[in-house]
Design an enzyme around this catalytic site. Structure first.
Site, PDB file in Angstrom:
ATOM      1  N   ARG A 144      -8.756  -0.634   4.282  1.00 35.88           N
ATOM      2  CA  ARG A 144      -7.910   0.406   3.696  1.00 35.88           C
ATOM      3  C   ARG A 144      -6.522  -0.120   3.367  1.00 35.88           C
ATOM      4  O   ARG A 144      -5.845   0.418   2.490  1.00 35.88           O
ATOM      5  CB  ARG A 144      -7.799   1.602   4.645  1.00 35.88           C
ATOM      6  CG  ARG A 144      -9.074   2.404   4.810  1.00 35.88           C
ATOM      7  CD  ARG A 144      -8.819   3.661   5.612  1.00 35.88           C
ATOM      8  NE  ARG A 144      -7.711   4.401   5.050  1.00 35.88           N
ATOM      9  CZ  ARG A 144      -6.728   4.958   5.750  1.00 35.88           C
ATOM     10  NH1 ARG A 144      -6.716   4.846   7.060  1.00 35.88           N
ATOM     11  NH2 ARG A 144      -5.765   5.610   5.147  1.00 35.88           N
ATOM     12  N   ASP A 183       3.739   1.137  12.221  1.00 33.77           N
ATOM     13  CA  ASP A 183       2.561   0.446  11.712  1.00 33.77           C
ATOM     14  C   ASP A 183       2.422  -0.971  12.257  1.00 33.77           C
ATOM     15  O   ASP A 183       1.359  -1.587  12.109  1.00 33.77           O
ATOM     16  CB  ASP A 183       2.583   0.402  10.182  1.00 33.77           C
ATOM     17  CG  ASP A 183       2.152   1.712   9.553  1.00 33.77           C
ATOM     18  OD1 ASP A 183       1.653   2.581  10.287  1.00 33.77           O
ATOM     19  OD2 ASP A 183       2.309   1.874   8.328  1.00 33.77           O
ATOM     20  N   CYS A 186      -6.603   7.865   8.934  1.00 35.35           N
ATOM     21  CA  CYS A 186      -6.718   7.378  10.310  1.00 35.35           C
ATOM     22  C   CYS A 186      -6.399   8.487  11.305  1.00 35.35           C
ATOM     23  O   CYS A 186      -5.493   9.289  11.084  1.00 35.35           O
ATOM     24  CB  CYS A 186      -5.759   6.211  10.540  1.00 35.35           C
ATOM     25  SG  CYS A 186      -6.214   4.706   9.671  1.00 35.35           S
ATOM     26  N   ILE A 231       6.659   7.843  17.034  1.00 38.34           N
ATOM     27  CA  ILE A 231       6.295   8.449  15.744  1.00 38.34           C
ATOM     28  C   ILE A 231       5.007   9.254  15.848  1.00 38.34           C
ATOM     29  O   ILE A 231       4.952  10.427  15.472  1.00 38.34           O
ATOM     30  CB  ILE A 231       6.151   7.367  14.663  1.00 38.34           C
ATOM     31  CG1 ILE A 231       7.414   6.482  14.617  1.00 38.34           C
ATOM     32  CG2 ILE A 231       5.904   8.021  13.302  1.00 38.34           C
ATOM     33  CD1 ILE A 231       8.702   7.226  14.335  1.00 38.34           C
ATOM     34  N   ARG A 248      -5.092  10.367   3.912  1.00 43.65           N
ATOM     35  CA  ARG A 248      -4.029  11.332   4.128  1.00 43.65           C
ATOM     36  C   ARG A 248      -3.029  11.355   2.967  1.00 43.65           C
ATOM     37  O   ARG A 248      -2.504  12.405   2.618  1.00 43.65           O
ATOM     38  CB  ARG A 248      -3.304  11.023   5.444  1.00 43.65           C
ATOM     39  CG  ARG A 248      -2.158  11.974   5.682  1.00 43.65           C
ATOM     40  CD  ARG A 248      -1.481  11.766   7.007  1.00 43.65           C
ATOM     41  NE  ARG A 248      -0.277  12.564   7.093  1.00 43.65           N
ATOM     42  CZ  ARG A 248      -0.259  13.862   7.345  1.00 43.65           C
ATOM     43  NH1 ARG A 248      -1.388  14.507   7.542  1.00 43.65           N
ATOM     44  NH2 ARG A 248       0.877  14.527   7.402  1.00 43.65           N
ATOM     45  N   LYS A 268       0.826  -1.208   0.000  1.00 40.38           N
ATOM     46  CA  LYS A 268       0.000   0.000   0.000  1.00 40.38           C
ATOM     47  C   LYS A 268       0.860   1.258   0.000  1.00 40.38           C
ATOM     48  O   LYS A 268       0.640   2.184  -0.788  1.00 40.38           O
ATOM     49  CB  LYS A 268      -0.917  -0.022   1.221  1.00 40.38           C
ATOM     50  CG  LYS A 268      -1.492   1.318   1.670  1.00 40.38           C
ATOM     51  CD  LYS A 268      -2.295   1.143   2.923  1.00 40.38           C
ATOM     52  CE  LYS A 268      -2.472   2.281   3.828  1.00 40.38           C
ATOM     53  NZ  LYS A 268      -1.797   3.503   3.802  1.00 40.38           N
ATOM     54  N   ASN A 269       1.867   1.303   0.869  1.00 42.67           N
ATOM     55  CA  ASN A 269       2.661   2.517   1.018  1.00 42.67           C
ATOM     56  C   ASN A 269       3.593   2.762  -0.156  1.00 42.67           C
ATOM     57  O   ASN A 269       4.090   3.882  -0.321  1.00 42.67           O
ATOM     58  CB  ASN A 269       3.464   2.457   2.322  1.00 42.67           C
ATOM     59  CG  ASN A 269       2.585   2.544   3.553  1.00 42.67           C
ATOM     60  OD1 ASN A 269       1.482   3.080   3.500  1.00 42.67           O
ATOM     61  ND2 ASN A 269       3.060   2.011   4.660  1.00 42.67           N
ATOM     62  N   ARG A 306      -0.459  14.730  12.938  1.00 36.59           N
ATOM     63  CA  ARG A 306       0.025  14.479  11.577  1.00 36.59           C
ATOM     64  C   ARG A 306      -0.063  15.742  10.704  1.00 36.59           C
ATOM     65  O   ARG A 306      -0.724  15.767   9.667  1.00 36.59           O
ATOM     66  CB  ARG A 306      -0.768  13.338  10.930  1.00 36.59           C
ATOM     67  CG  ARG A 306      -0.813  12.103  11.769  1.00 36.59           C
ATOM     68  CD  ARG A 306      -1.552  10.975  11.081  1.00 36.59           C
ATOM     69  NE  ARG A 306      -0.725  10.295  10.112  1.00 36.59           N
ATOM     70  CZ  ARG A 306      -1.140   9.282   9.352  1.00 36.59           C
ATOM     71  NH1 ARG A 306      -2.368   8.850   9.451  1.00 36.59           N
ATOM     72  NH2 ARG A 306      -0.337   8.710   8.507  1.00 36.59           N
ATOM     73  N   PRO A 307       0.599  16.812  11.085  1.00 40.05           N
ATOM     74  CA  PRO A 307       0.510  18.053  10.317  1.00 40.05           C
ATOM     75  C   PRO A 307       1.175  17.929   8.952  1.00 40.05           C
ATOM     76  O   PRO A 307       1.987  17.035   8.708  1.00 40.05           O
ATOM     77  CB  PRO A 307       1.264  19.052  11.203  1.00 40.05           C
ATOM     78  CG  PRO A 307       2.230  18.224  11.970  1.00 40.05           C
ATOM     79  CD  PRO A 307       1.518  16.922  12.232  1.00 40.05           C
ATOM     80  N   VAL A 308       0.810  18.850   8.046  1.00 39.82           N
ATOM     81  CA  VAL A 308       1.388  18.847   6.694  1.00 39.82           C
ATOM     82  C   VAL A 308       2.385  19.985   6.523  1.00 39.82           C
ATOM     83  O   VAL A 308       2.719  20.348   5.397  1.00 39.82           O
ATOM     84  CB  VAL A 308       0.266  18.947   5.630  1.00 39.82           C
ATOM     85  CG1 VAL A 308      -0.636  17.733   5.692  1.00 39.82           C
ATOM     86  CG2 VAL A 308      -0.530  20.230   5.795  1.00 39.82           C
ATOM     87  N   ASP A 309       2.876  20.552   7.623  1.00 40.82           N
ATOM     88  CA  ASP A 309       3.748  21.716   7.505  1.00 40.82           C
ATOM     89  C   ASP A 309       5.027  21.412   6.746  1.00 40.82           C
ATOM     90  O   ASP A 309       5.514  22.250   5.970  1.00 40.82           O
ATOM     91  CB  ASP A 309       4.075  22.288   8.887  1.00 40.82           C
ATOM     92  CG  ASP A 309       4.769  21.284   9.791  1.00 40.82           C
ATOM     93  OD1 ASP A 309       4.260  20.156   9.911  1.00 40.82           O
ATOM     94  OD2 ASP A 309       5.822  21.617  10.367  1.00 40.82           O
ATOM     95  N   LEU A 310       5.605  20.203   6.917  1.00 41.70           N
ATOM     96  CA  LEU A 310       6.834  19.870   6.190  1.00 41.70           C
ATOM     97  C   LEU A 310       6.576  19.770   4.690  1.00 41.70           C
ATOM     98  O   LEU A 310       7.437  20.128   3.878  1.00 41.70           O
ATOM     99  CB  LEU A 310       7.430  18.563   6.712  1.00 41.70           C
ATOM    100  CG  LEU A 310       8.040  18.608   8.114  1.00 41.70           C
ATOM    101  CD1 LEU A 310       8.599  17.250   8.488  1.00 41.70           C
ATOM    102  CD2 LEU A 310       9.135  19.666   8.191  1.00 41.70           C
TER     103      LEU A 310
END
Length: 426
Positions: free
Chosen positions: A406, A314, A125, A336, A101, A31-32, A130-134
């Site tokens: 998922r 995971d 999930c 994490i 995400r 998946k990843n 889990r910010p998207v700033d990076l």
């Protein structure tokens, strides 16, 4: 959970535990790895074929987003054909983005392909902030103009060019974002302190097969010579290392024996080390991994999740389920995500003794779990509860099974083939 004609309908899984799982299994495509590969297909005005692509909910969601943008797609068994020659849109609606995400990495691909992009805030999930700033910082460093509204994130790539960026902390998604954004930019892009998960290396290999020039994925310092013409490509999605680890946990929690036909052995070394400490025995022979879990009964004093090549976050929840029936006391530290111990409360309903304090969990092993009604609240936690049900005395009802779909293509069917007693119902 769905509603039909005013009647609430719940997707659930019924599990009767108590049998050791034994047999042979083939691991689905990753998946990843597949999701960023699908995003990469957007960069090319042509056709990409992904063989061994997992038929799971997240992949179907990404496929639906690509089709909404103008791609033509179809399946031949596990080969996904993606034709992006007629991409007409550059906007990913919030209704799609909030489902997954991983959709956020489409922003970099859209900037490379359409020179502009808008995407709703990503969902998926709920296992922390889990910010998207990076993601946004690396795009801005390469010259993107970005603005945020209540509806989502918009970006303009007219002034983007190759550049250098040092990630203040490693992030798989942000690394993929930077790579995808840089492939079609003029000039050279250098990214430092990148994530080194196998999925990054597989994305690099696929992009190079398409005609890009990307190097350094295994070193954490990635160099992209941008602007190369891209071409049609066929690529094989590797086996899913997290699924492989989950199935080994299923073997361990039921004290069974498992043969994995296509093991990603090089990618699960950290897990295999913990498996060995539990008393599990394994050997790699003729391309197969043979695992004997009949003695995998020992507690593990301390395990902590880390970026690759450390123990993967995971697999933290499936491991917790196994340690709940181990002999002795185990400790897990989650480094994490700050909110990934929800599964502990559900396992306690089944007779486990797990205490959570901040980012650490203390697991006092017991001889037997007991069947109960439990709820999956995220993907890997749902898989962990299924494993607990396979080991428990009596009947377990697991709701929230859509989360499991998922990431796992045939987990119920696979467990049944190994001797598990499982059925889906509504």
């Amino acid at each position: 959970m769905r509603r039909y004609l005013g009647v609430q309908r719940v997707d659930a899984i019924r599990i009767i535990g108590g049998r050791p799982l034994e047999g042979s299994i083939y691991i689905q495509g990753s998946k990843n790895a597949a999701l960023p590969m699908m995003a990469a297909a957007l960069l090319h005005e042509g056709t990409t074929v992904l063989h061994n692509c997992p038929r799971i909910a997240d992949v179907f969601c990404m496929e639906e987003i690509l089709r909404e943008l103008g791609a033509d797609t179809f399946w031949e068994e596990h080969s996904l054909h993606i034709d992006c020659s007629r991409i007409g849109k550059s906007h990913v609606d919030q209704n799609y983005a909030k489902k997954m995400r991983s959709s956020v990495i489409l922003l970099g691909a859209l900037l490379g392909r359409k020179k502009e992009g808008t995407i709703g805030y990503p969902g998926g999930c709920v296992i922390g902030q889990r910010p998207v700033d990076l993601h946004l910082r690396v795009l801005r460093c390469l010259g993107a103009k970005i603005w945020q509204t209540e509806e989502g994130i918009s970006a303009d790539a007219k002034e983007m060019t190759g550049g250098e960026f040092i990630f203040p902390q490693r992030s798989v998604g942000a690394t993929e974002q930077g790579i995808l954004a840089a492939v079609r930019l003029p000039g050279v892009t250098k990214l430092y302190n990148c994530a080194q998960e196998p999925e990054i290396l597989w994305l690099q290999k696929m992009l190079n097969e398409m005609g890009a020039d990307v190097s350094g994925a295994q070193s954490g310092q990635i160099c992209i010579y941008g602007g190369n013409a891209l071409r049609d490509c066929e690529f094989w999605v590797p086996p899913d290392r997290i699924v492989a680890g989950t199935y080994l946990c299923a073997s361990a929690i039921t004290r069974g024996r498992l043969t994995i036909q296509n093991p990603p052995v090089g990618e699960i070394q950290a897990f295999l080390e913990v498996y060995r400490k539990m008393g599990g025995q394994y050997e790699f022979n003729s391309g197969k991994l043979l695992a004997d879990s009949r003695r995998a009964t020992k507690a593990v004093s301390f395990v902590e999740t880390k970026e690759y090549p450390g123990f993967p976050t995971d697999l933290q929840s499936p491991l917790m389920a196994v340690l709940a029936v181990a002999d002795g006391v185990s400790h897990i530290r989650e480094n994490i995500f700050e909110d990934r111990f929800k599964t502990a409360w559900e396992l306690n309903k089944m007779g486990a003794t797990i205490q959570v304090s901040g980012q650490e969990a203390r697991i006092e092993g017991c001889q037997n779990l007991r069947g109960a009604t439990v709820e999956a609240r995220e993907l890997r936690g749902g898989a962990a509860l299924m494993l607990a049900g396979l080991a428990a005395d009596g009947e377990t009802i697991l709701t929230g099974s859509a989360y499991i779909d998922r990431g796992y293509e045939r987990i119920c069917e696979d467990m049944i083939s190994l001797g598990g007693r499982i059925e889906r119902y509504r």
